[in-house]
Scaffold this motif. Structure first.
Motif, mmCIF file in Angstrom:
data_model
loop_
_atom_site.group_PDB
_atom_site.id
_atom_site.type_symbol
_atom_site.label_atom_id
_atom_site.label_comp_id
_atom_site.label_asym_id
_atom_site.label_seq_id
_atom_site.Cartn_x
_atom_site.Cartn_y
_atom_site.Cartn_z
ATOM 1 N N ARG A 57 0.809 -1.224 0.000
ATOM 2 C CA ARG A 57 0.000 0.000 0.000
ATOM 3 C C ARG A 57 0.838 1.269 0.000
ATOM 4 N NH1 ARG A 57 -1.768 -1.199 6.231
ATOM 5 N NH2 ARG A 57 0.271 -0.856 7.173
ATOM 6 N N ASP A 58 2.160 1.158 0.143
ATOM 7 C CA ASP A 58 3.008 2.306 0.444
ATOM 8 C C ASP A 58 3.885 2.690 -0.746
ATOM 9 O OD1 ASP A 58 3.914 4.321 2.033
ATOM 10 O OD2 ASP A 58 4.803 3.046 3.567
ATOM 11 N N ASN A 105 -4.309 -2.131 -0.526
ATOM 12 C CA ASN A 105 -4.356 -2.590 0.849
ATOM 13 C C ASN A 105 -5.068 -3.929 0.913
ATOM 14 O OD1 ASN A 105 -3.763 -2.043 3.587
ATOM 15 N ND2 ASN A 105 -5.896 -1.488 3.971
ATOM 16 N N GLU A 259 -8.140 2.295 10.573
ATOM 17 C CA GLU A 259 -7.005 3.144 10.870
ATOM 18 C C GLU A 259 -5.852 2.263 11.323
ATOM 19 O OE1 GLU A 259 -8.513 5.805 13.789
ATOM 20 O OE2 GLU A 259 -10.138 6.495 12.503
ATOM 21 N N THR A 267 3.215 7.554 10.801
ATOM 22 C CA THR A 267 2.123 7.659 9.832
ATOM 23 C C THR A 267 0.931 6.823 10.267
ATOM 24 O OG1 THR A 267 3.655 8.020 7.982
ATOM 25 C CG2 THR A 267 1.474 7.179 7.432
ATOM 26 N N GLN A 269 -2.566 5.277 8.504
ATOM 27 C CA GLN A 269 -3.325 5.064 7.274
ATOM 28 C C GLN A 269 -4.817 5.002 7.593
ATOM 29 O OE1 GLN A 269 -2.600 2.047 3.869
ATOM 30 N NE2 GLN A 269 -4.067 1.049 5.204
ATOM 31 N N HIS A 271 -8.398 4.175 5.613
ATOM 32 C CA HIS A 271 -8.986 3.640 4.383
ATOM 33 C C HIS A 271 -10.507 3.669 4.528
ATOM 34 C CE1 HIS A 271 -8.701 0.380 1.008
ATOM 35 N NE2 HIS A 271 -9.300 1.484 0.626
ATOM 36 N N ARG A 315 -7.135 4.948 -0.097
ATOM 37 C CA ARG A 315 -6.316 5.026 1.099
ATOM 38 C C ARG A 315 -5.674 6.403 1.227
ATOM 39 N NH1 ARG A 315 -1.946 2.317 0.618
ATOM 40 N NH2 ARG A 315 -2.183 2.022 -1.616
ATOM 41 N N LEU A 317 -2.695 8.320 3.652
ATOM 42 C CA LEU A 317 -1.681 8.287 4.700
ATOM 43 C C LEU A 317 -1.591 9.670 5.323
ATOM 44 C CD1 LEU A 317 1.234 6.298 3.006
ATOM 45 C CD2 LEU A 317 -0.774 5.408 4.201
#
Length: 337
Positions: A57-58, A105, A259, A267, A269, A271, A315, A317
């Motif tokens: 996801r990053d 994700n 979360e 960080t 995340q 979604h 998503r 961040l």
């Protein structure tokens, strides 16, 4: 299959030519293309696994380069998603391997589809919420699950086989953990290499038909203070909701408003939406931030040091905090419902 490429591996008696063909016929899902995931993929690709589906996801940042072996400074400058950057490198190592990169994700809504036609699931994640989700999905679909985790100079790993071993929930309580992350206590690269290499070794034993040599334990180690423990598998916990009662709790939880604090990233995340139009959000945020859009994501830098990174799959961040309440406040302020 190019026999010359794998000749030294096939000379290893437990693998030989028959085992190599089994590796070529295997498909693996790797969840996470960070520290563990990059080493896992490197070994799998060089070993000649037939297909690798990689989801992350990053995107690549400078702090990743200390331990995430497939990335370089050019990936940082381009802000490439890790799944894309890793796949680009892996294809250069072995063009015979079918690579599928997914920027996204893993949720209870898509995990079973991600595991379609997969022989083993490899854990390259950084949080137990995702691990329990993978554990539950693997035991529901009867797919082996390779667990691995690292922080500081410590690591642990185990290889779980539905119907033959207990599961992750039997050995690790969902509420367990001391709150330490890579962002609070750091992490050194060598422990990442060791744990992920052990993960791949057990997976290769399974894929080549050498199950009698599986370790059948939860291995933990601290390579700085020279401590190693093996907790042998026992019978499943009679109260386990996954491998005994077959309730699979992680598959029934709502995936919305999720979360997650990302390890080593300061960080959170969030979604909440299924998709977000990057061009539209660039227009909306350009008046209050320095917004920069790439084909894969939108980065919005605010003067107070906070940053939002928005992905097409919905998503977001929130960077600059590990406080989920503060992150939700910032999200609601700039993104809304």
């Amino acid at each position: 299959m190019d026999a010359m490429r794998y000749s030294r591996q096939m000379l290893f008696a437990p693998i030989n030519e028959q085992g190599q063909q089994k590796l070529t016929d295997s498909s693996v899902l790797v969840v996470g293309a960070g520290a563990l995931g990059t080493v896992i993929c490197n070994h799998l690709v060089r070993a000649g696994i037939g297909k690798i589906r990689l989801i992350d996801r990053d995107y690549v940042e400078l702090s990743n380069l200390q331990r995430q072996m497939l990335f370089d400074e050019d990936d940082v400058r381009k802000a490439l998603p890790k799944a894309i950057a890793a796949t680009q490198k892996l294809k250069k190592m072995n063009s015979e391997v079918e690579m599928e990169a997914i920027v996204g994700n893993v949720t209870n809504e898509n995990v079973e589809e991600l595991m379609k036609d997969i022989d083993i699931v490899m854990d390259g994640t950084d949080n137990f919420a995702t691990r329990f989700l993978l554990n539950d999905a693997c035991f529901k679909l009867k797919v082996p699950f390779s667990y691995g985790g690292v922080v500081s100079s410590r690591g642990m790993t185990a290889f779980f086989i539905p119907g033959k071993t207990l599961c992750l929930r039997c050995m690790v309580q969902e509420s367990a953990g001391n709150g330490q992350t890579c962002d609070t206590v750091g992490v050194i690269g060598p422990v990442v290499d060791i744990i992920s290499s052990l993960q791949v070794t057990e997976a290769m034993k399974y894929m080549t038909g050498n199950e009698e040599h599986l370790r059948n334990s939860l291995k933990t180690m601290d390579i700085w203070f020279n401590q190693t423990y093996d907790i042998k598998f026992t019978d499943p916990n009679p109260a386990c909701p996954t491998c005994v009662k077959k309730d699979f709790p992680a598959l029934t939880k709502s995936a919305k408003n999720m979360e997650t604090t990302l390890c080593g990233r300061n960080t959170v995340q969030i979604h909440q939406n299924k998709e977000m139009d990057l061009e539209l959000w660039e227009q909306r945020l350009s008046g209050v931030s320095e917004a920069k859009r790439t084909p894969f994501l939108l980065k919005a830098d605010f003067r107070n040091g906070l940053k939002l990174v928005i992905f097409p799959d919905g998503r977001v961040l929130v960077q600059g905090t590990e406080d989920s309440v503060k992150a939700r406040t910032i999200y609601d302020r700039y993104i809304g419902s």
